[in-house]
Design a protein around this motif. Sequence first.
Motif, PDB file in Angstrom:
ATOM      1  N   MET A 160       0.836  -1.200   0.000  1.00 15.72           N
ATOM      2  CA  MET A 160       0.000   0.000   0.000  1.00 15.72           C
ATOM      3  C   MET A 160       0.872   1.252   0.000  1.00 15.72           C
ATOM      4  SD  MET A 160      -3.489   0.128   2.124  1.00 15.72           S
ATOM      5  CE  MET A 160      -3.814  -1.565   1.687  1.00 15.72           C
ATOM      6  N   VAL A 161       2.083   1.063   0.571  1.00 15.97           N
ATOM      7  CA  VAL A 161       3.082   2.127   0.500  1.00 15.97           C
ATOM      8  C   VAL A 161       3.404   2.412  -0.975  1.00 15.97           C
ATOM      9  CG1 VAL A 161       5.420   2.770   1.189  1.00 15.97           C
ATOM     10  CG2 VAL A 161       3.995   1.399   2.728  1.00 15.97           C
ATOM     11  N   ASP A 162       3.534   1.333  -1.750  1.00 13.68           N
ATOM     12  CA  ASP A 162       3.821   1.481  -3.183  1.00 13.68           C
ATOM     13  C   ASP A 162       2.675   2.187  -3.895  1.00 13.68           C
ATOM     14  OD1 ASP A 162       5.995  -0.109  -2.538  1.00 13.68           O
ATOM     15  OD2 ASP A 162       4.936  -1.961  -3.093  1.00 13.68           O
TER      16      ASP A 162
ATOM     17  N   LEU B 199       0.162   8.038   2.408  1.00 13.34           N
ATOM     18  CA  LEU B 199      -0.308   6.696   2.770  1.00 13.34           C
ATOM     19  C   LEU B 199      -1.669   6.772   3.448  1.00 13.34           C
ATOM     20  CD1 LEU B 199       0.113   3.668   3.040  1.00 13.34           C
ATOM     21  CD2 LEU B 199       1.526   4.076   5.054  1.00 13.34           C
ATOM     22  N   SER B 200      -1.847   7.793   4.297  1.00 17.10           N
ATOM     23  CA  SER B 200      -3.130   7.912   5.003  1.00 17.10           C
ATOM     24  C   SER B 200      -4.280   8.141   4.015  1.00 17.10           C
ATOM     25  CB  SER B 200      -3.078   9.040   6.030  1.00 17.10           C
ATOM     26  OG  SER B 200      -2.712  10.244   5.375  1.00 17.10           O
TER      27      SER B 200
ATOM     28  N   SER C  64      -5.403   4.907   2.778  1.00 15.77           N
ATOM     29  CA  SER C  64      -6.220   4.285   3.824  1.00 15.77           C
ATOM     30  C   SER C  64      -7.645   4.825   3.801  1.00 15.77           C
ATOM     31  CB  SER C  64      -5.621   4.551   5.206  1.00 15.77           C
ATOM     32  OG  SER C  64      -4.352   3.952   5.286  1.00 15.77           O
TER      33      SER C  64
ATOM     34  N   GLY D 240      -0.742  -4.296 -10.024  1.00 12.92           N
ATOM     35  CA  GLY D 240      -1.172  -5.690  -9.973  1.00 12.92           C
ATOM     36  C   GLY D 240      -1.870  -6.074  -8.686  1.00 12.92           C
ATOM     37  N   TYR D 241      -2.467  -5.093  -8.001  1.00 13.64           N
ATOM     38  CA  TYR D 241      -3.276  -5.463  -6.849  1.00 13.64           C
ATOM     39  C   TYR D 241      -4.594  -6.002  -7.361  1.00 13.64           C
ATOM     40  CZ  TYR D 241      -0.069  -3.454  -3.580  1.00 13.64           C
ATOM     41  OH  TYR D 241       1.034  -3.204  -2.837  1.00 13.64           O
ATOM     42  N   LYS D 242      -4.614  -7.301  -7.578  1.00 11.15           N
ATOM     43  CA  LYS D 242      -5.753  -7.925  -8.240  1.00 11.15           C
ATOM     44  C   LYS D 242      -7.079  -7.718  -7.521  1.00 11.15           C
ATOM     45  CE  LYS D 242      -4.468 -10.202 -12.050  1.00 11.15           C
ATOM     46  NZ  LYS D 242      -5.199 -10.283 -13.313  1.00 11.15           N
TER      47      LYS D 242
END
Lengths: 337, 337
Positions: free
Chosen positions: A1-3, A12-13, A16, A41-43
């Motif tokens: 999620m950092v990426d 980052l927040s 979120s 690629g976060y499927k």
Amino acid sequence: MVDVAKRAGVALSTVSYALNGTRPISEETRQRIYAAMEELGYKPHALARGLASKRSKIIALLFPTPERGLGLTELEFVTSAAEAARNNGYHLVLWSLPTDSSELRQLLQQGLVDGVLVMEVHLNDPRIELLRELEFPFSMIGRSADSSGMSYVDIDFERTTQLAVHYLAELGHRQIGFINHSQEAFAAGYGPTVRVAQHFDEAIATAQLQGVSTFCHDSVSAGYEMFNQLLTEHPSLSALIVMNERAMSGIIQAVSERGWSIPDDISLISLVSSARVAEMTLPTLTTLEPPIAELGALGVDLLIQQLEAHDRELPQALLPCQLVVRGSTGQVRRTER
Amino acid sequence: MVDVAKRAGVALSTVSYALNGTRPISEETRQRIYAAMEELGYKPHALARGLASKRSKIIALLFPTPERGLGLTELEFVTSAAEAARNNGYHLVLWSLPTDSSELRQLLQQGLVDGVLVMEVHLNDPRIELLRELEFPFSMIGRSADSSGMSYVDIDFERTTQLAVHYLAELGHRQIGFINHSQEAFAAGYGPTVRVAQHFDEAIATAQLQGVSTFCHDSVSAGYEMFNQLLTEHPSLSALIVMNERAMSGIIQAVSERGWSIPDDISLISLVSSARVAEMTLPTLTTLEPPIAELGALGVDLLIQQLEAHDRELPQALLPCQLVVRGSTGQVRRTER
């Protein structure tokens, strides 16, 4: 999620917030984040979107697993509900559970589905009680004893039963039998069984006919035996209304074994049977045919309406079955026996 | 998610890792995060878990929507697959789509489901091609022309057809007809239609019988007409194998209208019909009965095995139908006509 945050050029927040929906973020930023997730690629972005909106766009079709499985006509509801869900952009999952299952609570609390469409509703249904307790959105195909303030679509059993009785009366039948589902289904408060039993008696009284109402297990052999027993005890019955597809097969066998013919010696009406089932037999069966596609689609629509509207109006609808005259009914010919 | 991090006493990035699974975190920390999510009322924890493991534990049952809907026997697969999924801790969603639908790609790319169980497979099936192109995990109930390296469970149509032909041969039948699904289903490469057409010819040749093979639309009226046409052209046929439930109803009507009786004048076998359908007719139908519960459950098992095992072995299974002798078959009596 950092990426994802890096790629989308946001904090980052912010990612979120996009995913858990706790603070409003602009649609443009939200889209940027989804684009980044897809590129990386976060499927499972359907899941991420579900988290973001607190909506999964998944609804469950909940139906019981009696040992014998669903009736053939009830099975046809499943595909019509699946299509209606898809047409609304929802997925339909099948939850096949006993009505008293403790598993339902777990499933609901998993948070996978936004709402539940309940089939094969009993008058006092623990599933409905649980859904109300958890304040979980649901609609019913069918309805419980007290359905006020609940959303349902059901068959208008009163009108349906009247249609069957009046049609037989017009053909000259004066002594009419009714073969229901089992005594156990009645005792368990299975809606159609309880309602049609009552409406049959009412319709017979209104039309000033003689009626005999009986229960029968959902099996070919039970239907066979019930027919013989009924005709022994009430030999002048000239027509039967049957709401029990499996028993109907046994009844047809028993009629044939007597050397009787349908409808000359006995008229038969199948209550709440689909055309596909009615056309399997010879003669084909006169039915009160449920509007399967409409009931499945409307049940899904009512649920989704409830999920997406905020006024919380809970619509209800009753649809009668349609009388479809086929080969199993005719005028009374057996004047005496 | 900031609240979750605080409540769980971990860094925000740790929550991110737990949810997107990009870096390993300890099981204890993961559990702490989930507990915090539940306490804070983050309802969709099934979705969160799905994101965490990149697994949703949801599989899709993909079946086509021909205008006529699924056959009654095929419908029974749906409930057996749903039960098998539940017994494995999975959810089953129904995707009812035309075989050439462009919507399938979108649905797969949503990332909602871990894998797909495909029903009603055609020999050259665009759905299978798409699944392979996307390297999306799938199993089939049925199989395409080249199923090497793919996971499937299917009916052993060769053995099933042999059982039907040999049983009729034992009863003395020498001239046997076969009524298949439609020419269009054959042209489209619908597996059962193509396979049984071939195996019927083989079994007839092996048994040194005479066979007539024909196609028929899936409707009562088409079955009625096909029977009359077939018996006009081949009057000495004494038995029919029928793989077409709707046509079977029309065939039974046509037999009856001739004043013939079943099985004295003609024997009938219904191929790949369930007991429930076979018992609707009179006489009840001798069938080659598919192991519906086993096929549905095994199809789901093979898919889940593929999802959870890492050795990537893709199991295949062929199960024959079982010969169930009922009232529609008997020894040849019509020696001449």
